[in-house]
Design a protein around this motif. Structure first.
Motif, PDB file in Angstrom:
ATOM      1  N   VAL A 103       4.929  -3.785 -10.244  1.00  0.00           N
ATOM      2  CA  VAL A 103       5.309  -2.503 -10.835  1.00  0.00           C
ATOM      3  C   VAL A 103       4.336  -1.475 -10.275  1.00  0.00           C
ATOM      4  CG1 VAL A 103       5.730  -1.222 -12.947  1.00  0.00           C
ATOM      5  CG2 VAL A 103       6.046  -3.708 -12.920  1.00  0.00           C
ATOM      6  N   ALA A 104       4.845  -0.431  -9.635  1.00  0.00           N
ATOM      7  CA  ALA A 104       3.947   0.443  -8.865  1.00  0.00           C
ATOM      8  C   ALA A 104       4.316   1.912  -8.993  1.00  0.00           C
ATOM      9  CB  ALA A 104       3.981   0.039  -7.390  1.00  0.00           C
ATOM     10  N   THR A 105       3.296   2.749  -8.821  1.00  0.00           N
ATOM     11  CA  THR A 105       3.527   4.167  -8.569  1.00  0.00           C
ATOM     12  C   THR A 105       3.594   4.339  -7.052  1.00  0.00           C
ATOM     13  OG1 THR A 105       1.137   4.570  -8.666  1.00  0.00           O
ATOM     14  CG2 THR A 105       2.404   4.969 -10.681  1.00  0.00           C
ATOM     15  N   PRO A 106       4.369   5.308  -6.555  1.00  0.00           N
ATOM     16  CA  PRO A 106       4.616   5.388  -5.112  1.00  0.00           C
ATOM     17  C   PRO A 106       3.361   5.539  -4.252  1.00  0.00           C
ATOM     18  CG  PRO A 106       6.235   6.686  -6.316  1.00  0.00           C
ATOM     19  CD  PRO A 106       5.217   6.247  -7.315  1.00  0.00           C
ATOM     20  N   GLY A 107       2.453   6.430  -4.650  1.00  0.00           N
ATOM     21  CA  GLY A 107       1.278   6.689  -3.824  1.00  0.00           C
ATOM     22  C   GLY A 107       0.405   5.467  -3.621  1.00  0.00           C
TER      23      GLY A 107
ATOM     24  N   ASP B 258      -0.429   3.005  -0.177  1.00  0.00           N
ATOM     25  CA  ASP B 258      -1.809   2.715   0.212  1.00  0.00           C
ATOM     26  C   ASP B 258      -1.996   1.209   0.421  1.00  0.00           C
ATOM     27  OD1 ASP B 258      -4.480   2.880   0.738  1.00  0.00           O
ATOM     28  OD2 ASP B 258      -5.054   3.812  -1.148  1.00  0.00           O
ATOM     29  N   LEU B 259      -1.469   0.410  -0.486  1.00  0.00           N
ATOM     30  CA  LEU B 259      -1.622  -1.044  -0.387  1.00  0.00           C
ATOM     31  C   LEU B 259      -0.789  -1.626   0.758  1.00  0.00           C
ATOM     32  CD1 LEU B 259      -1.638  -2.003  -4.172  1.00  0.00           C
ATOM     33  CD2 LEU B 259      -3.556  -2.053  -2.592  1.00  0.00           C
ATOM     34  N   VAL B 260       0.384  -1.054   0.999  1.00  0.00           N
ATOM     35  CA  VAL B 260       1.195  -1.510   2.123  1.00  0.00           C
ATOM     36  C   VAL B 260       0.486  -1.195   3.447  1.00  0.00           C
ATOM     37  CG1 VAL B 260       3.354  -1.154   3.386  1.00  0.00           C
ATOM     38  CG2 VAL B 260       3.396  -1.382   0.900  1.00  0.00           C
ATOM     39  N   ASP B 261      -0.079   0.014   3.552  1.00  0.00           N
ATOM     40  CA  ASP B 261      -0.803   0.399   4.764  1.00  0.00           C
ATOM     41  C   ASP B 261      -2.006  -0.502   5.013  1.00  0.00           C
ATOM     42  OD1 ASP B 261       0.990   2.433   5.264  1.00  0.00           O
ATOM     43  OD2 ASP B 261      -0.261   4.015   4.401  1.00  0.00           O
ATOM     44  N   ARG B 262      -2.602  -0.998   3.932  1.00  0.00           N
ATOM     45  CA  ARG B 262      -3.742  -1.911   4.058  1.00  0.00           C
ATOM     46  C   ARG B 262      -3.288  -3.352   4.302  1.00  0.00           C
ATOM     47  NH1 ARG B 262      -8.666  -0.239   0.532  1.00  0.00           N
ATOM     48  NH2 ARG B 262      -8.410   2.010   0.260  1.00  0.00           N
ATOM     49  N   LYS B 263      -1.968  -3.543   4.378  1.00  0.00           N
ATOM     50  CA  LYS B 263      -1.362  -4.865   4.547  1.00  0.00           C
ATOM     51  C   LYS B 263      -1.715  -5.817   3.401  1.00  0.00           C
ATOM     52  CE  LYS B 263      -1.249  -4.478   9.596  1.00  0.00           C
ATOM     53  NZ  LYS B 263      -0.069  -3.632   9.487  1.00  0.00           N
ATOM     54  N   ALA B 264      -1.937  -5.234   2.220  1.00  0.00           N
ATOM     55  CA  ALA B 264      -2.232  -6.041   1.029  1.00  0.00           C
ATOM     56  C   ALA B 264      -0.948  -6.447   0.311  1.00  0.00           C
ATOM     57  CB  ALA B 264      -3.134  -5.265   0.073  1.00  0.00           C
ATOM     58  N   ILE B 265       0.145  -5.719   0.570  1.00  0.00           N
ATOM     59  CA  ILE B 265       1.435  -6.036  -0.041  1.00  0.00           C
ATOM     60  C   ILE B 265       2.478  -6.154   1.053  1.00  0.00           C
ATOM     61  CG2 ILE B 265       3.316  -5.123  -1.467  1.00  0.00           C
ATOM     62  CD1 ILE B 265       1.327  -3.994  -3.365  1.00  0.00           C
ATOM     63  N   ASN B 266       3.267  -7.205   0.971  1.00  0.00           N
ATOM     64  CA  ASN B 266       4.357  -7.429   1.925  1.00  0.00           C
ATOM     65  C   ASN B 266       5.684  -7.227   1.201  1.00  0.00           C
ATOM     66  OD1 ASN B 266       6.106  -8.260   3.906  1.00  0.00           O
ATOM     67  ND2 ASN B 266       5.658 -10.454   3.658  1.00  0.00           N
ATOM     68  N   LEU B 267       6.412  -6.176   1.588  1.00  0.00           N
ATOM     69  CA  LEU B 267       7.679  -5.859   0.921  1.00  0.00           C
ATOM     70  C   LEU B 267       8.886  -6.482   1.623  1.00  0.00           C
ATOM     71  CD1 LEU B 267       7.159  -2.088  -0.030  1.00  0.00           C
ATOM     72  CD2 LEU B 267       6.736  -4.117  -1.421  1.00  0.00           C
ATOM     73  N   SER B 268       8.650  -7.243   2.677  1.00  0.00           N
ATOM     74  CA  SER B 268       9.779  -7.804   3.432  1.00  0.00           C
ATOM     75  C   SER B 268      10.486  -8.930   2.677  1.00  0.00           C
ATOM     76  CB  SER B 268       9.291  -8.332   4.781  1.00  0.00           C
ATOM     77  OG  SER B 268       8.410  -9.430   4.611  1.00  0.00           O
ATOM     78  N   THR B 269       9.845  -9.451   1.622  1.00  0.00           N
ATOM     79  CA  THR B 269      10.453 -10.536   0.845  1.00  0.00           C
ATOM     80  C   THR B 269      11.143 -10.041  -0.422  1.00  0.00           C
ATOM     81  OG1 THR B 269       8.354 -10.910  -0.312  1.00  0.00           O
ATOM     82  CG2 THR B 269       8.745 -12.198   1.685  1.00  0.00           C
ATOM     83  N   VAL B 270      11.114  -8.724  -0.635  1.00  0.00           N
ATOM     84  CA  VAL B 270      11.672  -8.155  -1.869  1.00  0.00           C
ATOM     85  C   VAL B 270      13.193  -8.309  -1.895  1.00  0.00           C
ATOM     86  CG1 VAL B 270      12.082  -5.985  -3.096  1.00  0.00           C
ATOM     87  CG2 VAL B 270       9.785  -6.540  -2.282  1.00  0.00           C
TER      88      VAL B 270
ATOM     89  N   SER C  43      -9.429  -2.715  -5.167  1.00  0.00           N
ATOM     90  CA  SER C  43      -9.814  -4.075  -4.771  1.00  0.00           C
ATOM     91  C   SER C  43      -9.366  -5.088  -5.818  1.00  0.00           C
ATOM     92  CB  SER C  43     -11.328  -4.163  -4.571  1.00  0.00           C
ATOM     93  OG  SER C  43     -12.018  -3.806  -5.740  1.00  0.00           O
ATOM     94  N   GLU C  44      -9.450  -4.700  -7.110  1.00  0.00           N
ATOM     95  CA  GLU C  44      -8.999  -5.597  -8.175  1.00  0.00           C
ATOM     96  C   GLU C  44      -7.483  -5.784  -8.120  1.00  0.00           C
ATOM     97  OE1 GLU C  44      -9.121  -8.066 -11.580  1.00  0.00           O
ATOM     98  OE2 GLU C  44     -10.616  -7.461 -10.098  1.00  0.00           O
ATOM     99  N   GLN C  45      -6.761  -4.713  -7.816  1.00  0.00           N
ATOM    100  CA  GLN C  45      -5.304  -4.819  -7.704  1.00  0.00           C
ATOM    101  C   GLN C  45      -4.915  -5.680  -6.504  1.00  0.00           C
ATOM    102  OE1 GLN C  45      -3.902  -0.758  -7.683  1.00  0.00           O
ATOM    103  NE2 GLN C  45      -4.374  -0.434  -9.842  1.00  0.00           N
ATOM    104  N   ILE C  46      -5.646  -5.555  -5.395  1.00  0.00           N
ATOM    105  CA  ILE C  46      -5.379  -6.394  -4.220  1.00  0.00           C
ATOM    106  C   ILE C  46      -5.614  -7.869  -4.554  1.00  0.00           C
ATOM    107  CG2 ILE C  46      -6.223  -6.983  -1.915  1.00  0.00           C
ATOM    108  CD1 ILE C  46      -6.740  -3.996  -1.469  1.00  0.00           C
ATOM    109  N   ARG C  47      -6.680  -8.140  -5.294  1.00  0.00           N
ATOM    110  CA  ARG C  47      -6.990  -9.522  -5.683  1.00  0.00           C
ATOM    111  C   ARG C  47      -5.853 -10.123  -6.499  1.00  0.00           C
ATOM    112  NH1 ARG C  47      -8.722 -12.311  -9.834  1.00  0.00           N
ATOM    113  NH2 ARG C  47      -8.789 -10.455 -11.170  1.00  0.00           N
TER     114      ARG C  47
END
Length: 564
Positions: free
Chosen positions: A127-131, A135-147, A113-117
């Motif tokens: 900067v991320a570890t794959p797992g 998890d955050l992409v599945d929760r729609k907390a991170i959008n990678l379409s702008t990368v 929750s702190e990372q999502i915030r």
């Protein structure tokens, strides 16, 4: 030699780098930064660990990222949380005098929750570890379409750790127009597959020869009987009083056992392995980074991504079976142009492995004698005298105590004082090493059998193999868990598809045969037989299931954990 100014970086970014203490770029930085700054081509960089890869991709990444846009423009993937945190910290330091970026590290074992915030505040660089990222992409907390830029750091380690499916999934979320920068210490077939599937005509840069070791690492080996390895290890540690080192073991059980033995014997040591909680792992790593811990005993998986400066020695209590593991282990020392020592502790039957590594890495191993007790005592005594010479004297505060000290010691001559002072520390080592045996053994004598079967109890067949997800470390762990026979008593291991062979010492034969009675693994009965060859039906095709083992009803149940 070029300067950072000449590579095309902004003046403010150069000032940040110089302030950190970087004076001149390393070869990978000098050659990679101008190419990456163009921002219009995929890139592959092959270089050993400790050569400055983080700055090689980090500085161009900061230069190309727009701090005024509050969307994710750059993604850096790392195999472990330790490496991810190190990269994020380095990027923040690099940009301190440059621009105000929101750089967020996301990894498992911490508050999601702190990372999502933090991400939702507008993370330009993640900067991320794959797992955890998935998890955050599945929760729609991170959008990678702008990368716009994806960096795969330590790509070979990520694939060795089994992250291929995760990498495929993550890269599928990113735009086809992105640029992919891949950095790796080795270039196995799996890394080539990533290049083929996700990169277009990448610029390939190789610093140093392929499959060569860091030239600043001195590779040594000691020849010792398996039963004497711990005693020899202590000799090596005692002979290097200022050591700041990593000791690698094959299994988690061995790692914990060796660390506990060292701590009991008075060494400033601790363990790092997969059974630790994240809080325990963080505590150990914090102690090691600030050097309040002198010796870290680790497994290969747990130590991946460790980026700690000034490690003087890497000691392989068990030489690894995979070439890449040796490369990554030894690469923990001699970082950023410094020198380091890698010591492999081997028995005579492992000399062939040393020769294979020499050939593959185009390097030379030097046989190192195990120090004698007398040599250790002399080294410790001289180290103590060096401390005395270098100690800082607080003249003002000690002055009031000196008259009483002088009075207590007034009848002793200078020579008497030196002898007594030195003996305070010296006597401890002298008592321990008095009449200490010579632990060195000679190279193999002509005619001796390669596998030393004269001291082994024969060859065992087991109906588990690579199709069950087994690696050599897994099999050793399973044998230990089921029978209580640890890796020291196990000889050569041959992993096949649906079965394997291993050798063991004579006195352990009954323990192994009795221990594996009524054992089930992946829902089927395990068969272990003392044999010279595999039974005719040993090629049966078994389905891979959940990794666990247990005894049949009425027997002793196993741990249920997958070894490794």
């Amino acid at each position: 030699m070029k300067s950072f100014e000449s590579l095309g970086l902004s003046g403010a970014l150069v000032q940040s780098v110089l302030q950190i203490g970087f004076e001149t770029p390393t070869p990978i930085q000098e050659q990679a930064i101008p190419v990456l700054l163009s921002g219009n081509r995929d890139f592959v960089g092959l270089a050993q660990t400790g050569t400055g890869k983080t700055a090689a991709f980090g500085l161009p990444l900061l230069e190309l990222t727009d701090a005024s846009i509050r969307e994710t423009q750059a993604l850096v993937l790392a195999p472990t949380r330790e490496l991810g945190l190190q990269i994020a910290n380095d990027l923040e330091n690099f940009s301190e005098k440059f621009k105000a970026f929101n750089i967020v590290a996301v990894y498992g074992g911490a508050s999601i929750s702190e990372q999502i915030r933090k991400v939702k505040k507008g993370a330009q660089i993640i900067v991320a570890t794959p797992g955890r990222l998935i998890d955050l992409v599945d929760r729609k907390a991170i959008n990678l379409s702008t990368v716009r830029y994806v960096v795969l750091d330590e790509a070979d380690e990520m694939l060795n750790m089994g992250f291929k499916d995760e990498l495929d999934k993550i890269l599928s979320f990113t735009p086809e127009t992105k640029q992919t920068w891949l950095f790796s210490a080795t270039m196995p077939r799996e890394v080539r597959e990533i290049m083929k599937n996700y990169m277009t005509d990448p610029f390939e840069l190789q610093v140093g020869e392929k499959n060569t070791s860091n030239a600043n690492i001195t590779h040594n080996y000691v020849l010792v009987h398996e039963k004497d390895k711990y005693l020899a290890l202590k000799r090596i540690l005692d002979d290097n009083p200022q050591i700041f080192g990593l000791i690698f073991c094959r299994t988690r059980i061995d790692t914990q056992r060796i660390a506990e033995m060292l701590m009991k014997d008075g060494y400033n040591a601790d363990a790092l392995h997969g059974d630790l909680t994240q809080q325990q792992r963080d505590r150990v790593m914090m102690k090691f980074r600030d050097r309040s811990l002198q010796i870290l005993v680790a497994t290969d998986v747990a130590a991946r991504g460790i980026d700690v400066d000034d490690i003087t020695h890497v000691i392989h209590l068990n030489i690894p079976d995979e070439m890449e593991f040796y490369t990554h282990r030894s690469g923990r020392t001699a970082r950023a142009g410094k020198r380091g020592i890698s010591i492999a502790m081997i028995s005579r039957r492992e000399l062939g492995k040393v020769k294979q590594i020499e050939k593959a890495l185009k390097t030379t191993f030097t046989k190192m004698p195990i120090p004698t007790g007398e040599q250790v005592c002399q080294r410790q005594l001289l180290a103590l005298m060096h401390k005395v010479r270098e100690v800082k004297v607080n003249e003002d505060e000690i002055a009031t105590f000196l008259p009483a000290v002088y009075e207590e010691l007034q009848d002793l001559s200078k020579n008497d004082l030196i002898k007594r002072f030195a003996s305070i520390e010296f006597n401890r080592f002298l008592d321990y090493y008095r009449n200490a045996p010579d632990l060195n053994i000679e190279d193999r004598k002509p005619g001796e059998h390669e596998n030393e079967r004269y001291r082994l109890g024969g060859r065992f067949f087991i109906n588990l193999g690579k199709m069950d997800g087994m690696e050599k470390g897994d099999l050793l762990e399973l044998i230990d868990d089921v029978t209580g026979v640890d890796g020291k008593a196990i000889g050569k291991i041959e992993l096949k598809g649906a079965y394997s062979f291993f050798e063991a010492e004579k006195e352990k034969v009954d323990d192994i045969l009795n221990g594996f009675k009524d054992i089930e693994y992946n829902g089927r009965q395990v068969r272990v037989e003392l044999t010279g060859k595999a039974p005719n039906n040993s090629s049966r095709d078994y389905k891979r299931g959940k990794s666990s083992f247990m005894r049949k009803p009425g027997g002793k149940k196993g741990s249920g954990k997958k070894p490794g």
